[in-house]
Write an enzyme that holds these catalytic residues in place. Structure first.
Site, PDB file in Angstrom:
ATOM      1  N   LYS A  16       1.399   3.986  -3.125  1.00  0.00           N
ATOM      2  CA  LYS A  16       1.200   5.510  -2.944  1.00  0.00           C
ATOM      3  C   LYS A  16       2.308   6.385  -3.098  1.00  0.00           C
ATOM      4  O   LYS A  16       2.080   7.698  -3.680  1.00  0.00           O
ATOM      5  CB  LYS A  16       0.351   5.871  -1.437  1.00  0.00           C
ATOM      6  CG  LYS A  16      -0.782   5.022  -1.246  1.00  0.00           C
ATOM      7  CD  LYS A  16      -1.999   5.530  -2.426  1.00  0.00           C
ATOM      8  CE  LYS A  16      -3.512   4.958  -1.995  1.00  0.00           C
ATOM      9  NZ  LYS A  16      -4.471   5.611  -2.814  1.00  0.00           N
ATOM     10  N   THR A  70     -13.771   4.499   6.943  1.00  0.00           N
ATOM     11  CA  THR A  70     -14.433   3.991   5.633  1.00  0.00           C
ATOM     12  C   THR A  70     -14.317   2.269   5.887  1.00  0.00           C
ATOM     13  O   THR A  70     -13.626   1.771   6.637  1.00  0.00           O
ATOM     14  CB  THR A  70     -13.791   4.293   4.546  1.00  0.00           C
ATOM     15  OG1 THR A  70     -12.466   3.885   4.485  1.00  0.00           O
ATOM     16  CG2 THR A  70     -13.687   5.710   4.390  1.00  0.00           C
ATOM     17  N   TYR A 109       0.925  -1.213   0.045  1.00  0.00           N
ATOM     18  CA  TYR A 109       0.024  -0.112   0.010  1.00  0.00           C
ATOM     19  C   TYR A 109       0.950   1.317   0.003  1.00  0.00           C
ATOM     20  O   TYR A 109       0.724   2.061  -0.779  1.00  0.00           O
ATOM     21  CB  TYR A 109      -1.019  -0.067   1.210  1.00  0.00           C
ATOM     22  CG  TYR A 109      -1.825   1.324   1.362  1.00  0.00           C
ATOM     23  CD1 TYR A 109      -2.787   1.294   0.589  1.00  0.00           C
ATOM     24  CD2 TYR A 109      -1.602   2.288   2.062  1.00  0.00           C
ATOM     25  CE1 TYR A 109      -3.611   2.422   0.560  1.00  0.00           C
ATOM     26  CE2 TYR A 109      -2.184   3.298   2.201  1.00  0.00           C
ATOM     27  CZ  TYR A 109      -3.420   3.651   1.339  1.00  0.00           C
ATOM     28  OH  TYR A 109      -4.039   4.802   1.359  1.00  0.00           O
TER      29      TYR A 109
END
Length: 127
Positions: A59, A85, A55
């Site tokens: 990014k 979320t 991840y």
């Protein structure tokens, strides 16, 4: 790692390239990437906790894409912070509305606004 890069890097390139012809014709074309503080190699908070290599590095690559696309219509990336979320089982410390503020600001930036930059809470991030 391949699956994360397929979504966070290669998918972004495919969608961006598909829309570039239309954006170039628009008087107010904007490209907004959604990045993360985890993508910074220099921000103090980027390495807090236990970062995920797939991840975080995806990014970082997305932030580099933002810089490379800077010659196109306004291209920036927003880092919404740790918003609650389904991605994090709603454990984030921000509401989705709070996380959306940076994205909305960059999506509506004027013609003299920044391009090729990454922002969190209105502050340009160190790559």
């Amino acid at each position: 790692m391949r699956q994360v890069y397929e979504t966070n890097v290669f998918g972004i390139v495919r969608v961006t390239n598909a829309f570039l012809p239309l954006l170039r014709e628009s008087a107010a074309g904007r490209i907004l990437m959604v990045s993360s503080m985890r993508g910074s190699l220099a921000e103090p908070g980027a390495w807090a906790g236990q970062p995920s290599m797939p991840y975080s590095s995806s990014k970082t690559a997305l932030n580099a894409l933002t810089a490379h696309y800077a010659h196109e219509p306004k291209v920036n990336s927003a880092c919404p912070g740790h918003a609650a979320t389904d991605f994090n089982a709603f454990l984030g410390t921000r509401t989705p509305e709070e996380g959306a503020v940076a994205a909305i600001r960059l999506a509506t930036v004027g013609p003299d606004g920044p391009t090729g930059k990454s922002f969190h809470d209105g502050r340009e991030l160190t790559r």
